[in-house]
Design a protein around this motif. Structure first.
Motif, PDB file in Angstrom:
ATOM      1  N   VAL A   1       0.824  -1.217   0.000  1.00  0.00           N
ATOM      2  CA  VAL A   1       0.000   0.000   0.000  1.00  0.00           C
ATOM      3  C   VAL A   1       0.856   1.264   0.000  1.00  0.00           C
ATOM      4  CG1 VAL A   1      -1.890  -1.181   1.141  1.00  0.00           C
ATOM      5  CG2 VAL A   1      -0.188   0.020   2.530  1.00  0.00           C
ATOM      6  N   GLY A   2       2.173   1.108   0.076  1.00  0.00           N
ATOM      7  CA  GLY A   2       3.074   2.256   0.063  1.00  0.00           C
ATOM      8  C   GLY A   2       3.402   2.700  -1.351  1.00  0.00           C
ATOM      9  N   PRO A   3       4.530   3.407  -1.552  1.00  0.00           N
ATOM     10  CA  PRO A   3       4.914   3.884  -2.882  1.00  0.00           C
ATOM     11  C   PRO A   3       5.056   2.724  -3.861  1.00  0.00           C
ATOM     12  CG  PRO A   3       6.217   4.973  -1.192  1.00  0.00           C
ATOM     13  CD  PRO A   3       5.457   3.874  -0.498  1.00  0.00           C
ATOM     14  N   LYS A   4       4.414   2.848  -5.017  1.00  0.00           N
ATOM     15  CA  LYS A   4       4.409   1.726  -5.956  1.00  0.00           C
ATOM     16  C   LYS A   4       5.791   1.460  -6.542  1.00  0.00           C
ATOM     17  CE  LYS A   4       2.826   4.590  -9.849  1.00  0.00           C
ATOM     18  NZ  LYS A   4       1.750   4.763 -10.866  1.00  0.00           N
ATOM     19  N   ALA A   5       6.650   2.476  -6.584  1.00  0.00           N
ATOM     20  CA  ALA A   5       7.994   2.283  -7.128  1.00  0.00           C
ATOM     21  C   ALA A   5       8.771   1.255  -6.311  1.00  0.00           C
ATOM     22  CB  ALA A   5       8.749   3.612  -7.163  1.00  0.00           C
TER      23      ALA A   5
ATOM     24  N   GLU B   1       5.152   1.258 -17.432  1.00  0.00           N
ATOM     25  CA  GLU B   1       5.856   1.656 -16.220  1.00  0.00           C
ATOM     26  C   GLU B   1       6.890   0.607 -15.828  1.00  0.00           C
ATOM     27  OE1 GLU B   1       3.344   3.493 -13.062  1.00  0.00           O
ATOM     28  OE2 GLU B   1       1.684   2.945 -14.392  1.00  0.00           O
ATOM     29  N   ILE B   2       6.544  -0.666 -16.009  1.00  0.00           N
ATOM     30  CA  ILE B   2       7.479  -1.744 -15.687  1.00  0.00           C
ATOM     31  C   ILE B   2       8.628  -1.737 -16.673  1.00  0.00           C
ATOM     32  CG2 ILE B   2       7.727  -4.221 -15.310  1.00  0.00           C
ATOM     33  CD1 ILE B   2       5.842  -2.773 -13.351  1.00  0.00           C
ATOM     34  N   LYS B   3       8.305  -1.504 -17.948  1.00  0.00           N
ATOM     35  CA  LYS B   3       9.352  -1.449 -18.972  1.00  0.00           C
ATOM     36  C   LYS B   3      10.341  -0.338 -18.669  1.00  0.00           C
ATOM     37  CE  LYS B   3       9.953  -0.974 -23.982  1.00  0.00           C
ATOM     38  NZ  LYS B   3       9.252  -0.792 -25.301  1.00  0.00           N
ATOM     39  N   ALA B   4       9.832   0.806 -18.220  1.00  0.00           N
ATOM     40  CA  ALA B   4      10.717   1.929 -17.881  1.00  0.00           C
ATOM     41  C   ALA B   4      11.566   1.596 -16.662  1.00  0.00           C
ATOM     42  CB  ALA B   4       9.885   3.180 -17.645  1.00  0.00           C
ATOM     43  N   ALA B   5      10.968   0.880 -15.673  1.00  0.00           N
ATOM     44  CA  ALA B   5      11.704   0.542 -14.454  1.00  0.00           C
ATOM     45  C   ALA B   5      12.821  -0.446 -14.724  1.00  0.00           C
ATOM     46  CB  ALA B   5      10.735  -0.043 -13.413  1.00  0.00           C
ATOM     47  N   ARG B   6      12.675  -1.307 -15.718  1.00  0.00           N
ATOM     48  CA  ARG B   6      13.722  -2.280 -16.047  1.00  0.00           C
ATOM     49  C   ARG B   6      15.011  -1.584 -16.480  1.00  0.00           C
ATOM     50  NH1 ARG B   6      11.987  -7.681 -16.909  1.00  0.00           N
ATOM     51  NH2 ARG B   6       9.731  -7.940 -17.119  1.00  0.00           N
ATOM     52  N   SER B   7      14.900  -0.467 -17.157  1.00  0.00           N
ATOM     53  CA  SER B   7      16.056   0.234 -17.689  1.00  0.00           C
ATOM     54  C   SER B   7      16.724   1.151 -16.682  1.00  0.00           C
ATOM     55  CB  SER B   7      15.655   1.038 -18.947  1.00  0.00           C
ATOM     56  OG  SER B   7      14.654   2.003 -18.615  1.00  0.00           O
TER      57      SER B   7
END
Length: 373
Positions: free
Chosen positions: A314-318, A366-372
């Motif tokens: 429930v906290g920051p999704k990042a 968003e997941i694709k961006a986080a992978r990089s």
């Protein structure tokens, strides 16, 4: 009358016991590969040698103790070493070891000879499932325990009815054609696992960072089951192996079906999902990959924390995105196992299920961006 009834009951009990004993198997599984037959014969050969040695050694010992006991009037003899005896009890064991080592070495060499394969499958061990990549066909899938949870957990003190293949059934079995030499390349994503199918006489460790190989050639169609035989964690017993050996025609048809299924399930990473769509997709991902540790109700168990009300969820999704991608502690890294859409769906589901009502929607982009990052 009572005596006759007692005898009848005793006869019935004895008959039942003998019937149960007849069903009790004490030997190896019946092999369905030539290499398996060699292993089976080697096992029998060595067992016979060990049994003969046991009978001869202990027979001579007990005979000597009984025949030369003090009560029979025998007295201990005084003697020194005998060169002849020393030579005999050195040469005979050496010959026995050679007789055992020669066929054993031939079998071991045959097990390690993976040349001339008709097809190659890469096997990856995960906590707790198997990943299979058919390198010649371009097919990939995961294989997980398919036994329903209510069969291996005792709900409210009631023992569930269990089927014949309890804890030995999977959702996606390995399928290979009969009579084809199959090479397996084994590795692991997290800890050491071990791929074992006794009917094939195949057992090979899957070690992170290494590629180990083995092979089998099934000569008979059928369904053959095995397990991970390396203690790979808390749910070590929850990753069985099932191999379906079929005709070449059925195998070709299965390959075609798998390719169509993969194409149909291919996600568009640029698709924009709605919250209900992503939650529905996320539940499937969660049930297949996460529920075995965190439970279907999100309450957690043992070393695996509850997700219902979790500060991480429930906290920051990042933070949750990073945890799923990279893993931490007992939590595996899912970046090589799940697609962008699957990870986004799992996170969206956990953040909007049980008591978690964040209303947040995570998109695959968003997941694709986080992978990089």
């Amino acid at each position: 009358m009572k005596k006759r009834a007692s005898w009848s009951f005793a006869a019935l009990a004895l008959g039942t016991s003998l019937s149960a004993l007849a069903d009790y198997k004490l030997n190896l599984q019946t092999p369905v590969t030539k290499l398996g037959e060699e292993v089976y014969d080697l096992h029998t050969f060595l067992l016979v040698i060990c049994s003969v040695i046991f009978v001869v050694v202990f027979g001579a010992m007990f005979y000597s103790i009984f025949k030369h006991r003090k009560a029979a009037g025998h007295k201990a003899a005084n003697f020194h070493e005998s060169t002849t005896v020393e030579i005999v009890w050195t040469i005979i064991p050496a010959l026995i070891l050679v007789a055992m080592a020669w066929p054993a070495t031939k079998v071991i060499i045959a097990q390690k000879d993976t040349r001339g394969a008709d097809m190659t499958i890469k096997v990856t061990g995960y906590q707790w499932k198997w990943g299979y990549d058919y390198l010649d066909e371009g097919i990939s899938f995961h294989s997980r325990l398919a036994t329903p949870q209510e069969q291996y957990e005792n709900y409210e003190g009631q023992k569930p009815v269990r089927n014949a293949d309890y804890m030995l059934e999977v959702d996606n079995p390995v399928v290979v054609p009969v009579g084809k030499r199959v090479r397996l390349l084994l590795t692991a994503n997290d800890v050491i696992h071990s791929w074992w199918v006794p009917a094939f006489a195949v057992k090979q460790d899957a070690i992170p960072g290494y590629i180990r190989d083995t092979w089998f050639k099934a000569e008979k169609e059928g369904v053959y089951r095995g397990q991970c035989v390396e203690l790979c964690g808390k749910d070590h017993g929850f990753m069985p192996i099932v191999v379906n050996v079929v005709s070449q025609e059925k195998y070709d048809a299965w390959v075609g079906e798998q390719k169509k299924l993969m194409a149909a399930n291919q996600d568009d990473p640029n698709k924009v999902w709605t919250l209900p769509e992503m939650v529905a997709r996320g539940q499937k991902v969660y049930d297949s990959n996460c529920a075995i540790c965190h439970q279907a109700n999100g309450k957690g168990q043992g070393a695996f924390p509850a997700l219902d009300g979790s500060k991480m969820v429930v906290g920051p999704k990042a933070d949750q995105v990073h945890l799923l991608l990279k893993g931490k502690g007992a939590m595996p890294a899912w970046e090589k196992t799940l697609s962008d859409t699957e990870i986004a769906a799992a996170i969206t589901f956990t953040r909007n299920s049980w008591g978690n009502k964040t209303g947040e929607l995570i998109q695959p982009a968003e997941i694709k961006a986080a992978r990089s990052m």
